[in-house]
Enzyme design. Structure first.
Site, PDB file in Angstrom:
ATOM      1  N   PRO A  46       1.072  -1.513  -0.099  1.00  0.00           N
ATOM      2  CA  PRO A  46      -0.236   0.113  -0.010  1.00  0.00           C
ATOM      3  C   PRO A  46       0.815   1.053   0.308  1.00  0.00           C
ATOM      4  CG  PRO A  46      -0.429  -1.271   2.000  1.00  0.00           C
ATOM      5  CD  PRO A  46       1.157  -2.077   1.307  1.00  0.00           C
ATOM      6  N   GLU A  47       0.789   2.251  -0.688  1.00  0.00           N
ATOM      7  CA  GLU A  47       1.203   3.135  -0.937  1.00  0.00           C
ATOM      8  C   GLU A  47       0.046   4.843  -0.177  1.00  0.00           C
ATOM      9  OE1 GLU A  47       3.813   3.760  -4.553  1.00  0.00           O
ATOM     10  OE2 GLU A  47       3.402   1.162  -5.087  1.00  0.00           O
TER      11      GLU A  47
END
Length: 277
Positions: A2-3
């Site tokens: 996840p960014e």
DNA sequence: ACGCCCACCTGGAGGC
DNA sequence: TGCCTCCAGGTGGGCG
């Protein structure tokens, strides 16, 4: 995995699903997360109502009405899910909150993380500002502090490849391997170029490209390559919009030449040699 | 001080 | 079916 866009998507749906609910019980697995988590820490939240959810770069903050907050990071494979009471929990569920809404509606919040690179800490809200992991972060790319001038100053003299500089959360925080590759492609800059050698006009393009690719990612509710799902368990739609990441040997969307892959600092970088100088 | 590399974990994919 | 290798969206500590 996840960014920023994935964490933002999770934060938005957590606001829908858990703000206003009371935590009536907590459970944890016996596996250690990045910074550990004791049952006694989780129990600080029992009886409290969740009042708000914030995102700081890739960190999630969940504030409760008793002066305590959750400081969480999804690492590579972290998921936050809110499901009806009684549903079977996935393998690698490390934190459970039993929630009670208005009219005694029950449900559960789960923090699931197979690789356990994620973090789930309970912190006094007034002491959040003292936390090293938050203090180490540069500005969020959507904050007012993230200006072209700021980026010019931060990159000045940097002897590291631009790819590595964009991955460095101390410079500005929220980008990861996917969106860095995409931003460099959109800006037309080679991942190998030394950050300190970029011209001002290039940094202007990079600044705009950064916000553009992150905005696209948020609009598409995140990129789901292997693990990422939102709070409802749904995948994001952004993978179809990626122009270079994960597209080795596919034709460049701009010039048709094959996308190349190289390794930088132990991570894959995807780029178009013809379009990125 | 700065930049690089690897360890931290599990699981999926592909080769044989 | 199984076993082996490689790869994965992040971070931070330790090394040169």
């Amino acid at each position: 995995m996840p960014e920023l866009p994935e964490v933002e998507t999770v934060a938005r749906s957590l606001r829908d699903k858990i703000v206003g609910k009371r935590i009536v019980a907590t459970e944890r697995s016996d596996k250690t997360l990045r910074r550990g988590l004791k049952q006694s820490e989780l129990d600080r939240l029992v009886g409290a109502r969740i009042t708000s959810v914030e995102r700081h770069a890739k960190f999630l903050l969940m504030h409760a009405d008793n002066g305590w907050s959750v400081l969480a990071h999804l690492g590579m494979t972290g998921q936050m899910l809110v499901r009806p009471d009684g549903e079977e929990r996935p393998k690698h569920t490390h934190v459970v909150f039993a929630l009670e809404g208005p009219k005694r509606q029950r449900g559960e919040f789960w923090f699931v993380d197979p690789r356990r690179f994620g973090q789930f800490s309970v912190v006094e809200t007034k002491r959040l500002g003292e936390r090293d992991e938050l203090r180490a972060l540069g500005p969020d790319p959507f904050s007012d502090g993230f200006t072209v001038e700021f980026l010019v100053e931060q990159l000045r003299g940097k002897q590291t490849p631009t790819k590595s500089a964009l991955m460095d959360q101390k410079i500005f925080a929220g980008m990861g391997n996917i969106y860095v590759a995409e931003a460099l492609f959109v800006a037309g800059i080679s991942p190998k170029r030394l950050a300190g050698k970029l011209k001002r006009a290039e940094i202007e393009k990079l600044h705009a490209a950064t916000r553009a690719v992150l905005t696209l990612g948020i609009d598409n509710r995140g990129t789901s390559i292997s693990d990422y799902v939102d709070v409802n368990g749904n995948v994001g739609e952004n993978e179809a919009f990626l122009q270079v990441y994960g597209r080795e040997d596919e034709p460049c969307s701009r010039c048709g030449k094959p996308i190349l892959r190289l390794t930088q600092a132990g991570r894959s970088t995807f780029y178009c040699k013809a379009c990125q100088k």
